[in-house]
Design a protein around this motif. Structure first.
Motif, PDB file in Angstrom:
ATOM      1  N   ASP A   1       0.843  -1.202   0.000  1.00 50.67           N
ATOM      2  CA  ASP A   1       0.000   0.000   0.000  1.00 50.67           C
ATOM      3  C   ASP A   1       0.876   1.250   0.000  1.00 50.67           C
ATOM      4  N   ARG A   2       1.886   1.243   0.851  1.00 51.33           N
ATOM      5  CA  ARG A   2       2.751   2.416   0.957  1.00 51.33           C
ATOM      6  C   ARG A   2       3.566   2.596  -0.309  1.00 51.33           C
ATOM      7  N   LEU A   3       4.012   1.483  -0.905  1.00 57.04           N
ATOM      8  CA  LEU A   3       4.774   1.591  -2.149  1.00 57.04           C
ATOM      9  C   LEU A   3       3.895   2.161  -3.256  1.00 57.04           C
ATOM     10  N   LEU A   4       2.634   1.721  -3.309  1.00 54.84           N
ATOM     11  CA  LEU A   4       1.730   2.236  -4.341  1.00 54.84           C
ATOM     12  C   LEU A   4       1.473   3.731  -4.143  1.00 54.84           C
ATOM     13  N   PHE A   5       1.484   4.180  -2.894  1.00 54.80           N
ATOM     14  CA  PHE A   5       1.380   5.624  -2.636  1.00 54.80           C
ATOM     15  C   PHE A   5       2.504   6.361  -3.342  1.00 54.80           C
ATOM     16  N   TRP A   6       3.729   5.878  -3.161  1.00 48.24           N
ATOM     17  CA  TRP A   6       4.883   6.554  -3.771  1.00 48.24           C
ATOM     18  C   TRP A   6       4.842   6.469  -5.292  1.00 48.24           C
ATOM     19  N   VAL A   7       4.480   5.312  -5.821  1.00 46.35           N
ATOM     20  CA  VAL A   7       4.402   5.169  -7.282  1.00 46.35           C
ATOM     21  C   VAL A   7       3.303   6.089  -7.829  1.00 46.35           C
TER      22      VAL A   7
ATOM     23  N   LEU B   1      11.108   8.678  -8.605  1.00 45.85           N
ATOM     24  CA  LEU B   1      10.901   7.242  -8.382  1.00 45.85           C
ATOM     25  C   LEU B   1      12.222   6.526  -8.104  1.00 45.85           C
ATOM     26  N   LEU B   2      13.275   6.913  -8.796  1.00 44.96           N
ATOM     27  CA  LEU B   2      14.579   6.279  -8.542  1.00 44.96           C
ATOM     28  C   LEU B   2      15.004   6.509  -7.091  1.00 44.96           C
ATOM     29  N   LEU B   3      14.783   7.709  -6.577  1.00 45.06           N
ATOM     30  CA  LEU B   3      15.158   7.996  -5.184  1.00 45.06           C
ATOM     31  C   LEU B   3      14.276   7.220  -4.217  1.00 45.06           C
ATOM     32  N   VAL B   4      12.983   7.151  -4.515  1.00 44.84           N
ATOM     33  CA  VAL B   4      12.064   6.412  -3.635  1.00 44.84           C
ATOM     34  C   VAL B   4      12.476   4.939  -3.581  1.00 44.84           C
ATOM     35  N   PHE B   5      12.697   4.345  -4.729  1.00 49.40           N
ATOM     36  CA  PHE B   5      13.058   2.920  -4.737  1.00 49.40           C
ATOM     37  C   PHE B   5      14.451   2.703  -4.146  1.00 49.40           C
TER      38      PHE B   5
ATOM     39  N   ILE C   1      13.799   2.651  -0.483  1.00 52.34           N
ATOM     40  CA  ILE C   1      13.107   1.442  -0.029  1.00 52.34           C
ATOM     41  C   ILE C   1      14.033   0.239  -0.082  1.00 52.34           C
ATOM     42  N   TYR C   2      14.609  -0.014  -1.238  1.00 50.22           N
ATOM     43  CA  TYR C   2      15.490  -1.185  -1.353  1.00 50.22           C
ATOM     44  C   TYR C   2      16.723  -1.011  -0.468  1.00 50.22           C
ATOM     45  N   GLY C   3      17.267   0.200  -0.453  1.00 46.74           N
ATOM     46  CA  GLY C   3      18.466   0.443   0.345  1.00 46.74           C
ATOM     47  C   GLY C   3      18.216   0.240   1.827  1.00 46.74           C
ATOM     48  N   SER C   4      17.091   0.799   2.329  1.00 41.09           N
ATOM     49  CA  SER C   4      16.748   0.646   3.746  1.00 41.09           C
ATOM     50  C   SER C   4      16.631  -0.815   4.114  1.00 41.09           C
ATOM     51  N   THR C   5      15.848  -1.529   3.336  1.00 39.35           N
ATOM     52  CA  THR C   5      15.568  -2.904   3.719  1.00 39.35           C
ATOM     53  C   THR C   5      16.820  -3.765   3.574  1.00 39.35           C
TER      54      THR C   5
ATOM     55  N   PRO D   1       8.955   0.485 -15.847  1.00 34.82           N
ATOM     56  CA  PRO D   1       9.115   1.079 -17.195  1.00 34.82           C
ATOM     57  C   PRO D   1       9.599   2.513 -17.149  1.00 34.82           C
ATOM     58  N   ALA D   2       9.234   3.230 -16.080  1.00 33.76           N
ATOM     59  CA  ALA D   2       9.663   4.620 -15.963  1.00 33.76           C
ATOM     60  C   ALA D   2      11.087   4.710 -15.420  1.00 33.76           C
ATOM     61  N   MET D   3      11.500   3.717 -14.629  1.00 35.72           N
ATOM     62  CA  MET D   3      12.842   3.767 -14.057  1.00 35.72           C
ATOM     63  C   MET D   3      13.905   3.282 -15.048  1.00 35.72           C
ATOM     64  N   LEU D   4      13.486   2.519 -16.076  1.00 40.50           N
ATOM     65  CA  LEU D   4      14.448   2.082 -17.093  1.00 40.50           C
ATOM     66  C   LEU D   4      15.072   3.313 -17.742  1.00 40.50           C
ATOM     67  N   HIS D   5      16.393   3.274 -17.970  1.00 34.18           N
ATOM     68  CA  HIS D   5      17.072   4.421 -18.556  1.00 34.18           C
ATOM     69  C   HIS D   5      16.356   4.811 -19.856  1.00 34.18           C
TER      70      HIS D   5
END
Lengths: 171, 289
Positions: free
Chosen positions: B123-129, B156-160, B163-167, B266-270
């Protein structure tokens, strides 16, 4: 500023207006700080609620224990099991809503009063038991099974709900 | 079609805002619609039992809406309908997109925050997306012919990364067995609710799977905040992410997390890689006609 140039097939080229570019950079900086704050809070006590969207700890540490919540009702002195999933069917990937916080007495009290109200046979009391066991890798076997009564709820009692309302166990 | 000649500028801010190919946002919008439906459509079956129940009312942590309002089932159904309308507006696209995102967030989060006990990570991830889609040019038509601001993609790159970095770092710090025997992954596979699927039970004591799987997952998470920004590494990190999320989907019960994450990919792909991929697809389609 980037310049638009028409080629044989026209591209539509635009970017953030200059007056908003600084704001955008501040927003991005804020995102970085917000997630750093969330990371700083992982596994600390008293995590502030404003980090709810940046606190990200998913399956971080392993746990050797599993547990589940079951219920029995006392109906005219007779004790028999209560099918909690039938009364509270909503389920997420983490399990049924009623089992979300098995150790939290205030939540269990609300569950107790709700069980009293929802059960068609109107029990006199509801008893919640938490059963926990240790995992055995490679199987679904349960080791060191322990059961503990978490709450014995009198259906005549009432419990406070959020917002100051009270929930009576009997309708 | 050749990419436009974008004159290089000197100012750092202007270089940070050089426009990028916007075609990826078209796919991101549609993946978001799928993820949002998976996330919210089922809730209509749980309005009276959970989301607007008269008895099982809770507050938990940050989610304290129930202290201020009382939701009857009619209100719950209305909020759910508003959420669905928001999703439909995003699917329709165009000028309705951003309004749809706002309606979706307001209605969906009021309902979810009122329920309070099950505001999940997805749910929280969908908020950010959703915020990323809101900031993006996803509301525009003909995106494969457009270059737009890089702001939303960087958001989105910073959000992910966060998220990935924290976890990932939290795993490495708080449980080093992610790198020693992978047993922690086996224990998660046996979780009473999230795990216990036949494939997960079978894998739960297979060190040949657990150790490399756990170590690669954590290393990928920890290095994502750095690697994702480099053009050559960007598609590799996203490809590993796809494998990671869909392996979890196949072995555990984690809700629609994989689909929510996929909505941003798709948006994060270069954008240059995305544009070249699009050109290949277009060339293939033309060759078939």
């Amino acid at each position: 500023m980037p310049q638009e140039q028409n080629t044989d097939n026209e591209w539509d080229v635009r970017t953030t207006p200059k007056r908003l570019q600084g704001v955008g950079l501040l927003v991005l900086g804020g995102v970085i700080l917000y997630f750093l704050a969330g990371f700083h809070m992982i596994f600390r006590d008293n995590v502030p609620s404003w980090t709810a969207l940046s606190y990200w700890s998913m399956f971080t540490v392993g746990s050797w224990g599993n547990s589940e919540l079951t219920a029995e009702g006392v109906f005219d002195g007779q004790r028999r099991p209560i099918d909690l999933p039938e009364l509270f069917p909503s389920k997420w990937e983490s399990g049924y809503r009623y089992s979300r916080f098995k150790n939290h007495k205030p939540f269990l009290s609300i569950l107790g009063a709700s069980t009293c109200r929802r059960h068609p046979d109107a029990p006199d009391r509801v008893i919640f038991t938490k059963t926990r066991w240790a995992k055995v890798l490679g199987s679904l076997d349960r080791r060191d099974v322990v059961s503990e009564v978490m709450l014995d709820w009198d259906c005549k009692s009432s419990v406070r709900l959020p917002g100051g309302r009270r929930l009576q166990g009997t309708k | 079609m050749n990419p436009p000649d974008i004159v290089e500028t000197r100012s750092l801010t202007e270089r940070l805002y050089l426009p990028e190919w916007a075609g990826g946002w078209f796919l991101a919008r549609w993946f978001w619609v799928v993820a949002a439906l998976l996330e919210h459509a089922w809730r209509v079956t749980a309005i009276e039992d959970a989301f607007a129940a008269p008895d099982m009312v809770f507050t938990s942590g940050a989610w304290r809406v129930a202290e201020y309002i009382t939701l009857e089932p009619a209100g719950g159904y209305a909020l759910w309908a508003g959420t669905m309308l928001g999703i439909a507006m995003v699917a329709w696209g165009g000028r309705l997109t951003k309004l749809g995102i706002v309606l979706f967030l307001v209605c969906g989060w009021t309902l979810g925050a009122y329920e309070a006990l099950n505001v999940k990570a997805h749910d929280r991830l969908l908020f950010w997306v959703s915020l990323g889609i809101f900031f993006s040019p996803a509301d525009q038509r003909d995106l494969t012919r457009k270059y737009r601001s890089p702001f939303a993609r960087r958001f989105l790159l910073l959000v992910f990364s966060g998220i990935y970095g924290s976890t990932g770092f939290a795993k490495a710090i708080y449980d080093p067995t992610w790198f020693t025997n992978g047993q922690v992954l086996g224990l998660h596979f046996l979780d009473f609710r999230h795990g216990s699927a036949p494939i997960a039970v079978w894998l739960s004591d297979k060190t040949w799977f657990l150790l490399p799987g756990a170590a690669i997952a954590v290393l990928w998470e920890m290095t994502f905040p750095l690697g994702i920004w480099f053009k050559k590494l960007n598609p590799i990190y996203l490809a590993i992410g796809l494998v990671f999320h869909f392996t979890l989907l196949a072995t555990m019960q984690v809700g629609p997390f994989a689909f929510v994450a996929l909505a941003a990919y798709p948006a994060m792909l270069h954008p240059e890689i995305a544009r070249d991929l699009w050109n290949r697809i277009e060339a293939f389609r033309r060759s078939r006609q």
